[in-house]
Enzyme design. Structure first.
Site, PDB file in Angstrom:
ATOM      1  N   LEU A   1       0.835  -0.962  -0.115  1.00 45.67           N
ATOM      2  CA  LEU A   1       0.081   0.099  -0.105  1.00 45.67           C
ATOM      3  C   LEU A   1       1.012   0.925   0.001  1.00 45.67           C
ATOM      4  O   LEU A   1       1.684   1.355   0.672  1.00 45.67           O
ATOM      5  CB  LEU A   1      -0.846   0.087   1.405  1.00 45.67           C
ATOM      6  CG  LEU A   1      -1.891  -1.204   1.733  1.00 45.67           C
ATOM      7  CD1 LEU A   1      -2.804  -0.673   2.443  1.00 45.67           C
ATOM      8  CD2 LEU A   1      -3.429  -0.961  -0.110  1.00 45.67           C
ATOM      9  N   ASP A   2       0.767   2.402  -0.102  1.00 51.64           N
ATOM     10  CA  ASP A   2       1.028   3.165  -0.583  1.00 51.64           C
ATOM     11  C   ASP A   2       1.005   3.988   1.425  1.00 51.64           C
ATOM     12  O   ASP A   2       0.758   3.920   1.650  1.00 51.64           O
ATOM     13  CB  ASP A   2       0.390   4.187  -1.365  1.00 51.64           C
ATOM     14  CG  ASP A   2       0.420   4.116  -2.669  1.00 51.64           C
ATOM     15  OD1 ASP A   2       1.195   3.400  -3.893  1.00 51.64           O
ATOM     16  OD2 ASP A   2      -0.127   4.786  -3.476  1.00 51.64           O
ATOM     17  N   ARG A   3       2.036   4.991   0.595  1.00 52.45           N
ATOM     18  CA  ARG A   3       3.067   5.331   2.613  1.00 52.45           C
ATOM     19  C   ARG A   3       1.317   6.215   3.149  1.00 52.45           C
ATOM     20  O   ARG A   3       0.923   5.162   4.459  1.00 52.45           O
ATOM     21  CB  ARG A   3       3.489   6.201   2.713  1.00 52.45           C
ATOM     22  CG  ARG A   3       3.748   6.821   4.088  1.00 52.45           C
ATOM     23  CD  ARG A   3       4.959   8.164   3.591  1.00 52.45           C
ATOM     24  NE  ARG A   3       6.132   8.116   3.596  1.00 52.45           N
ATOM     25  CZ  ARG A   3       7.259   8.036   4.323  1.00 52.45           C
ATOM     26  NH1 ARG A   3       6.411   7.841   5.396  1.00 52.45           N
ATOM     27  NH2 ARG A   3       8.493   7.270   3.858  1.00 52.45           N
TER      28      ARG A   3
ATOM     29  N   ARG B   1      -5.185   5.997  -7.555  1.00 51.79           N
ATOM     30  CA  ARG B   1      -5.776   7.256  -8.231  1.00 51.79           C
ATOM     31  C   ARG B   1      -5.181   7.780  -9.159  1.00 51.79           C
ATOM     32  O   ARG B   1      -5.805   9.296  -9.271  1.00 51.79           O
ATOM     33  CB  ARG B   1      -3.789   7.523  -6.823  1.00 51.79           C
ATOM     34  CG  ARG B   1      -4.085   6.626  -6.061  1.00 51.79           C
ATOM     35  CD  ARG B   1      -2.990   7.308  -5.115  1.00 51.79           C
ATOM     36  NE  ARG B   1      -2.647   8.635  -4.135  1.00 51.79           N
ATOM     37  CZ  ARG B   1      -1.046   8.984  -4.236  1.00 51.79           C
ATOM     38  NH1 ARG B   1       0.302   7.836  -3.801  1.00 51.79           N
ATOM     39  NH2 ARG B   1      -0.514  10.208  -4.087  1.00 51.79           N
TER      40      ARG B   1
END
EC number: 5.4.99.-
Length: 298
Positions: free
Chosen positions: A134-136, A233
């Protein structure tokens, strides 16, 4: 003392090479085969064998059971939220702002560091194996495998699409519909950390459903047919509804300090029990506050 798993070659598998037999029938990954080869951990009829040797019906193939020697990251005390755990898996609820695994200059404070410490306190020595990223700034479910075989089995489910993840996102504007975004994604020239819609990019398919609309935001449920970097996104920005607070593909927000994206649910078939496993991560407080604020103006 070495321990081996034993497999008897069936009639329909006669003529396969040892390599093909191990990959297709035993379901060894290429990475695991490399390790076994280096360790001389593959035997045919009790003897070391070349991978291109062909097997016959009734042959006994032995595969070394390789035990982990290290966590792969530095154990570090820190808080983790366990959503699910058994002998083969553990699923954690990642907080926004935290990396899943050390990367670049960041070697500490990641979910993997904290998980290694958790295992250490339980006397478990296993390499930390995240099954996805997962992205930060994305919160929610992250699954880890506790052994190489389980990792390989889940990677196969990921390739077939049977390892499923569902996301929740708050997006800018009112979006009263459901649909599919099918747009290829590729690198953004001059910006290696960014992605963009590009005709020569990799196919990317995102399905979305509007769960709730408020005054100025919509809550969407999303699922991925493909898993490209920043896919959700990029796709939502492309249709004019960027994720709230996403400074890279939209704009930052005064009401939430990160992109409002949450990995809400994951489901898979347990490779050892064949039972369907579904894990849910609770809706994060910061996204709930945004919805409460927005509902005041509805």
């Amino acid at each position: 003392m070495r321990t081996y798993d034993k497999y008897t070659v069936a009639t329909e598998h006669e003529g396969l090479t040892v390599e093909t037999y191990l990959k297709q029938i035993v379901q060894c990954s290429g990475r695991r085969l490399q390790k076994l080869t280096r360790a001389k951990g593959i035997l045919l009829k009790g003897h070391n064998v070349f991978l291109q040797k062909k097997v016959k019906a009734g042959d006994i193939v032995q595969v070394l059971v390789m035990t982990d020697q290290a966590y792969g990251v530095q154990p570090e005390e820190g808080k983790i939220n366990v959503l699910y755990e058994d002998a083969q898996f553990i699923v954690l609820d990642k907080a926004a702002g935290q990396l899943v695994h050390p990367a670049g200059q960041t070697k500490e404070g990641t979910l993997a560091n904290y998980l290694a410490h958790y295992f250490q306190t339980k006397g478990i020595l296993t390499t930390i194996r995240p099954l996805h990223r997962l992205d930060r700034d994305t919160s929610g479910c992250v699954a880890f495998a506790k052994d190489a075989r389980t990792q390989t089995e889940i990677e196969q489910q990921q390739q077939s699409g049977s390892f499923k993840r569902t996301y929740l996102a708050l997006v800018q504007g009112v979006l009263e519909q459901e649909g599919v975004i099918d747009e290829p994604i590729g690198l953004c020239p001059g910006k290696p950390n960014r992605r963009m819609i590009r005709s020569e990019g990799d196919q990317a398919i995102t399905r979305f459903r509007t769960v709730q609309t408020l005054a100025d935001v919509s809550l969407l449920e999303l699922s991925l047919t493909t898993g490209r970097t920043h896919q959700i996104r990029v796709h939502l920005a492309h249709i004019g509804h960027p994720i709230l607070g996403d400074g890279m593909y939209g704009r930052r927000s005064a009401i939430i300090g990160r992109q409002a994206l949450h990995a809400a649910t994951l489901s898979f078939t347990h490779p050892h029990t064949s039972q369907e496993v579904t894990v849910n991560a609770p809706f994060p407080a910061d996204m709930a506050r945004v919805m409460e604020r927005s509902s005041l103006f509805t």
